[in-house]
Design a protein around this motif. Structure first.
Motif, PDB file in Angstrom:
ATOM      1  N   PHE A 143      14.104  17.018 -21.019  1.00 32.98           N
ATOM      2  CA  PHE A 143      13.900  16.192 -22.205  1.00 32.98           C
ATOM      3  C   PHE A 143      15.112  16.165 -23.127  1.00 32.98           C
ATOM      4  N   TYR A 201      17.111  12.990 -23.327  1.00 30.77           N
ATOM      5  CA  TYR A 201      16.582  11.786 -23.975  1.00 30.77           C
ATOM      6  C   TYR A 201      16.987  11.711 -25.441  1.00 30.77           C
ATOM      7  N   PRO A 225      16.891  11.439 -29.388  1.00 29.98           N
ATOM      8  CA  PRO A 225      15.965  11.937 -30.403  1.00 29.98           C
ATOM      9  C   PRO A 225      15.402  10.833 -31.279  1.00 29.98           C
ATOM     10  N   LYS A 226      15.981   9.637 -31.202  1.00 29.16           N
ATOM     11  CA  LYS A 226      15.528   8.577 -32.113  1.00 29.16           C
ATOM     12  C   LYS A 226      14.576   7.600 -31.451  1.00 29.16           C
ATOM     13  N   HIS A 227      14.709   7.409 -30.146  1.00 31.42           N
ATOM     14  CA  HIS A 227      13.882   6.412 -29.470  1.00 31.42           C
ATOM     15  C   HIS A 227      13.062   7.063 -28.376  1.00 31.42           C
ATOM     16  N   PHE A 228      11.864   6.569 -28.187  1.00 30.40           N
ATOM     17  CA  PHE A 228      10.914   7.163 -27.244  1.00 30.40           C
ATOM     18  C   PHE A 228      11.351   6.898 -25.813  1.00 30.40           C
ATOM     19  N   LEU A 229      11.534   7.970 -25.037  1.00 28.83           N
ATOM     20  CA  LEU A 229      11.866   7.883 -23.617  1.00 28.83           C
ATOM     21  C   LEU A 229      13.065   6.982 -23.323  1.00 28.83           C
TER      22      LEU A 229
END
Lengths: 182, 182
Positions: free
Chosen positions: A168, A171, A173-177
């Motif tokens: 994870f 990925y 930190p600001k946008h999902f996935l």
């Protein structure tokens, strides 16, 4: 260069493997013969389905962790290079497999614990008699094996957390996935 | 602005809560009376310790998820701002609590399943008789509850993966357990 995480992971996997093998041996080789009133009775792990399942599950989990340990060791080179998002499928695979392994081992251990508690206490409402007053040594060994099995589960839980971290942190930190672009 | 993750998490939590409450009700309200040869016998979940534990654990897990849902809802504002690493302690807490919740629920469900299998099959080696041929409706209801409980565990597993994502994406992909600087 990030060598901390693979080293910790390797040590944890090694501990988990040793414990899982120890549990499988403790349960699998446990047997006690006692002469009851008119017959001789031998108990082994095969008399209790939950213990049988525990032996099989722990053996498979130990093999899985051994394979991971070896493949990770030969794969370590990639950690020496810079961050590459193209390995995220491998990381997803490791994460899901590690999670599955810890859940199945944990379920098998809990089921064996529940069965063992029933053997120790009996169940009056169901007219199930207790057995551990007759086969004390057998029951003590199983109890020790169950404690080791829970410790192995804790190690595998740590391993799956490290897998989650390895996956994870790729990925954003600001946008999902969404993968990081750096 | 990352609103995807909290929304999905909220929906998953709501599903998990509904299922956990459903399981607690199905098991807790299950009861069957039958006249055996010379006496009338009523079975409830209190006759089996594993089912009792399942009811308590599922109720506590439902309460925990409800508290998380409410506190997350009121905390949503933080997702509207930009990424802030000062919330990582909250994220660590959520991650560890979510993991604990799913493991305990999963263990309780597996223990109840193991006990139920024993009630269905009996255990010849231990002279434990089977009971489900006498209390069929009771057993069917417990079986349905166990399936729901495993589905609830799957939802909670997804939730704990999202917690892991929310936590670990704050960390640098190049260095072990080092926060990102952007």
């Amino acid at each position: 260069m990030d060598l901390g995480s693979p080293k910790i992971e390797a040590v944890l996997r090694l501990c988990a493997i040793l414990l899982l093998v120890l549990v499988a041996c403790l349960v699998g080789l446990d047997s006690q013969t006692k002469s009851l009133v008119y017959l001789e009775k031998t108990v082994t792990y095969k008399d209790l389905k939950a213990l049988q399942a525990l032996v099989y599950v722990n053996s498979v989990a130990a093999c899985y962790n051994l394979i991971q340990l070896i493949s990770r060791g030969s794969f370590l080179a990639r950690y020496k290079g810079s961050f590459k998002s193209s390995y995220r499928y491998v990381d997803w695979g490791c994460y899901l497999l590690d999670q599955t392994a810890v859940y199945i081992t944990f379920a098998a251990t809990s089921a064996a614990l529940e069965h063992s508690v029933l053997v120790v206490t009996g169940a009056e409402a169901m007219q199930w008699m207790k057995w551990c007053n007759k086969f004390t040594r057998f029951c003590d060994q199983i109890g020790g094996a169950l404690i080791c099995s829970y410790i192995a589960c804790a190690f595998m839980g740590f391993i799956s957390s490290i897998s989650a971290l390895n996956l994870f942190r790729l990925y954003s930190p600001k946008h999902f996935l969404l993968l990081k672009t750096n």
